[in-house]
Design an enzyme around this catalytic site. Structure first.
Site, PDB file in Angstrom:
ATOM      1  N   ASN A  40      -5.581  12.364  -0.123  1.00  0.00           N
ATOM      2  CA  ASN A  40      -4.908  11.480   0.941  1.00  0.00           C
ATOM      3  C   ASN A  40      -5.666  10.497   1.779  1.00  0.00           C
ATOM      4  O   ASN A  40      -7.031  11.037   1.771  1.00  0.00           O
ATOM      5  CB  ASN A  40      -3.884  12.239   1.452  1.00  0.00           C
ATOM      6  CG  ASN A  40      -2.739  11.631   2.124  1.00  0.00           C
ATOM      7  OD1 ASN A  40      -1.929  10.603   1.573  1.00  0.00           O
ATOM      8  ND2 ASN A  40      -2.397  11.808   3.412  1.00  0.00           N
ATOM      9  N   LYS A  41      -5.334  10.169   2.656  1.00  0.00           N
ATOM     10  CA  LYS A  41      -5.676   9.137   3.402  1.00  0.00           C
ATOM     11  C   LYS A  41      -6.787  10.049   4.231  1.00  0.00           C
ATOM     12  O   LYS A  41      -6.672  11.110   4.783  1.00  0.00           O
ATOM     13  CB  LYS A  41      -4.734   8.347   4.665  1.00  0.00           C
ATOM     14  CG  LYS A  41      -5.333   7.392   5.488  1.00  0.00           C
ATOM     15  CD  LYS A  41      -6.103   6.597   4.827  1.00  0.00           C
ATOM     16  CE  LYS A  41      -5.581   5.763   3.938  1.00  0.00           C
ATOM     17  NZ  LYS A  41      -6.513   4.769   3.260  1.00  0.00           N
ATOM     18  N   ARG A  61       0.829  -1.145   0.022  1.00  0.00           N
ATOM     19  CA  ARG A  61       0.002   0.111   0.152  1.00  0.00           C
ATOM     20  C   ARG A  61       0.891   1.215  -0.077  1.00  0.00           C
ATOM     21  O   ARG A  61       2.112   1.332   0.023  1.00  0.00           O
ATOM     22  CB  ARG A  61      -1.008  -0.072   1.222  1.00  0.00           C
ATOM     23  CG  ARG A  61      -0.205  -0.210   2.689  1.00  0.00           C
ATOM     24  CD  ARG A  61      -0.555   0.354   3.615  1.00  0.00           C
ATOM     25  NE  ARG A  61      -0.672   1.859   3.535  1.00  0.00           N
ATOM     26  CZ  ARG A  61       0.404   2.662   3.611  1.00  0.00           C
ATOM     27  NH1 ARG A  61       1.714   2.071   3.921  1.00  0.00           N
ATOM     28  NH2 ARG A  61       0.456   3.976   3.561  1.00  0.00           N
ATOM     29  N   ASP A 109      -1.997  10.699  -2.401  1.00  0.00           N
ATOM     30  CA  ASP A 109      -2.313   9.455  -3.496  1.00  0.00           C
ATOM     31  C   ASP A 109      -2.701  10.072  -4.878  1.00  0.00           C
ATOM     32  O   ASP A 109      -2.287   9.444  -5.870  1.00  0.00           O
ATOM     33  CB  ASP A 109      -3.553   8.737  -3.016  1.00  0.00           C
ATOM     34  CG  ASP A 109      -2.977   8.037  -1.980  1.00  0.00           C
ATOM     35  OD1 ASP A 109      -3.234   8.551  -0.540  1.00  0.00           O
ATOM     36  OD2 ASP A 109      -2.753   6.877  -2.027  1.00  0.00           O
ATOM     37  N   ARG A 138      -7.266  -0.809  -7.386  1.00  0.00           N
ATOM     38  CA  ARG A 138      -7.653   0.333  -6.303  1.00  0.00           C
ATOM     39  C   ARG A 138      -7.873   1.633  -7.415  1.00  0.00           C
ATOM     40  O   ARG A 138      -6.912   1.816  -8.161  1.00  0.00           O
ATOM     41  CB  ARG A 138      -6.571   0.669  -5.229  1.00  0.00           C
ATOM     42  CG  ARG A 138      -6.542  -0.528  -4.341  1.00  0.00           C
ATOM     43  CD  ARG A 138      -5.631  -0.129  -3.052  1.00  0.00           C
ATOM     44  NE  ARG A 138      -6.129   0.841  -2.149  1.00  0.00           N
ATOM     45  CZ  ARG A 138      -5.675   1.392  -1.179  1.00  0.00           C
ATOM     46  NH1 ARG A 138      -4.482   1.137  -0.568  1.00  0.00           N
ATOM     47  NH2 ARG A 138      -6.248   2.174  -0.336  1.00  0.00           N
ATOM     48  N   ALA A 177       0.757   4.878  -1.992  1.00  0.00           N
ATOM     49  CA  ALA A 177       0.983   5.082  -3.665  1.00  0.00           C
ATOM     50  C   ALA A 177       2.198   4.923  -4.412  1.00  0.00           C
ATOM     51  O   ALA A 177       2.158   3.918  -5.262  1.00  0.00           O
ATOM     52  CB  ALA A 177       0.459   6.611  -3.820  1.00  0.00           C
TER      53      ALA A 177
HETATM   54  O1  MRU Z   1      -4.897   3.312   1.914  1.00  0.00           O
HETATM   55  P1  MRU Z   1      -3.265   3.449   1.760  1.00  0.00           P
HETATM   56  O2  MRU Z   1      -2.862   3.150   2.920  1.00  0.00           O
HETATM   57  O3  MRU Z   1      -2.621   2.903   0.376  1.00  0.00           O
HETATM   58  O4  MRU Z   1      -3.200   5.293   1.679  1.00  0.00           O
HETATM   59  C1  MRU Z   1      -2.068   5.923   1.937  1.00  0.00           C
HETATM   60  C2  MRU Z   1      -1.889   7.119   1.970  1.00  0.00           C
HETATM   61  O5  MRU Z   1      -2.831   7.745   1.945  1.00  0.00           O
HETATM   62  C3  MRU Z   1      -0.686   7.701   1.972  1.00  0.00           C
HETATM   63  O6  MRU Z   1      -0.598   8.599   2.873  1.00  0.00           O
HETATM   64  C4  MRU Z   1      -0.228   8.043   0.527  1.00  0.00           C
HETATM   65  O7  MRU Z   1      -0.418   7.092  -0.479  1.00  0.00           O
HETATM   66  C5  MRU Z   1       1.103   8.631   0.295  1.00  0.00           C
HETATM   67  S1  MRU Z   1       2.302   7.353   0.180  1.00  0.00           S
HETATM   68  C6  MRU Z   1       3.858   7.969   0.075  1.00  0.00           C
END
Ligand code: MRU
Length: 343
Positions: free
Chosen positions: A235-236, A55, A225, A89, A57
């Site tokens: 982002n998350k 997981r 992301d 995804r 990005a």
């Molecule tokens: O659902 P995830 O864990 O893949 O989400 C990840 C995030 O939101 C990260 O903050 C984002 O991908 C940046 S990773 C360098």
């Protein structure tokens, strides 16, 4: 990334390729268990991306790039494989960017997948060097989710500047948002910071406002992301409210991401597809129910932060304001694909 397993220090990447097997750290079971998983075909890769074994990005992009190379090595239809991998995804731009990059060089998918992933590592390192300039000594930094080496093959995006700050002799301190519902902060960011010996405390997701108001946060750095043309970014889930709180409390709020996360085809954040994940992720913690079974849940995995909340975008090319992002797109080259080839 440096890891310490039972007293043995080694250097491991989040994902790599030993033809025809993709290897990855299982991010579902950290920090209790450190395990490398073998991915033997496209279906296994699809599942690993969807169930978040891999997981973050840029790491998703790296796994996907290797996925196209693997499909080629297995004699599969790589266009079909690429389409299937992309459907795992919807939100992280890197997934689409990586598959398209390797498919454009399908004559030598293995070489180009390796080149792509090497460039992600180098870009993450450069993000660290550029972001380190923004971090003074003894600063308290808030981060959300995991945008570390696990999420970006190595170094990280948001965590890379913090790693560099530590390496250059500063003493960064990190407030780690636990990041419900999958707890990437509490589980993964905290684990990485322990490995690196960086001082930190895990906080409940709803503690950040209190800390900012009490002037306990000097700056915030998060990953992304997908970042659109105007600088809005996904982002998350929970990132948006941290950004609003940061502005209210005059805390500088930075987004760290490589070019593969930028989607210049989308004008603003309203165009970003947001993944909706299962109700169970909200109603259960590690398989244990925390809500009545009769209750329903809603689980958007990402939110979108408008550009006005962002102090700067930390990239491999430097730190930009939203009004300057067009120069990043145009970076003197015809396409971002060529920039990868030049790295
Ligand atoms: O659902 P995830 O864990 O893949 O989400 C990840 C995030 O939101 C990260 O903050 C984002 O991908 C940046 S990773 C360098």
């Amino acid at each position: 990334m440096k890891i310490n397993i039972n007293g043995k220090i080694s250097n491991v990447k989040a994902v790599w390729y030993e033809e025809p097997v993709i290897k990855m750290i299982d991010q579902k079971i950290l920090p209790e268990t450190f395990k490398i998983v073998d991915i033997n075909d496209t279906k296994e890769l699809f599942d690993a991306i969807r169930n978040m074994t891999v997981r973050g990005a840029p790491s998703i992009g790296a796994a996907a790039a290797f996925g196209v190379a693997q499909a080629a090595a297995l004699g599969a239809d790589i266009e079909e494989a690429g389409k299937f991998i992309k459907s795992a995804r919807p939100t992280a731009n890197d997934l689409f960017f990586a598959v398209d990059f390797v498919l454009q060089h399908k004559g030598d998918a293995k070489k180009y997948a390796a080149m792509y992933v090497d460039s992600i590592v180098e870009r993450s390192r450069l993000i660290g060097l550029n972001g380190n300039e923004l971090i003074g000594n003894n600063k308290k930094i808030l981060t959300h989710c995991n945008a570390g080496a696990l999420a970006s093959v190595d170094y990280g995006t948001a965590l890379s500047p913090i790693r560099m700050a530590k390496e250059s002799g500063k003493k960064p301190f990190v407030w780690v948002d636990e990041t419900r519902p999958r707890l990437q902060g509490a589980r993964l960011t905290a684990w990485e910071l322990v490995q690196e010996g960086i001082e930190h405390k895990v906080i409940a997701d709803n503690a950040a406002g209190f800390l900012m108001e009490r002037q306990q946060v000097d700056l915030a750095i998060v990953g992304a992301d997908r970042i659109t043309k105007n600088g809005d970014f996904a982002n998350k889930i929970g990132t948006y409210e941290k950004a609003v709180l940061a502005k209210e409390n005059a805390v500088n709020f930075y987004v760290a991401a490589p070019l593969s996360t930028f989607d210049f085809t989308i004008e603003n954040g309203r165009g970003i597809p947001i993944e909706i994940r299962s109700e169970e992720e909200v109603k259960e913690v590690k398989g244990v129910a925390i809500s009545p079974k009769e209750s329903m849940a809603y689980n958007p995995a990402f939110d979108v932060t408008p550009n006005r909340f962002v102090t700067g975008y930390i990239t491999e090319y430097g730190v930009f304001k939203s009004s300057e992002l067009h120069t990043l797109k145009d970076k003197g080259k015809e396409s971002i694909i060529e920039q990868i080839e030049d790295m």
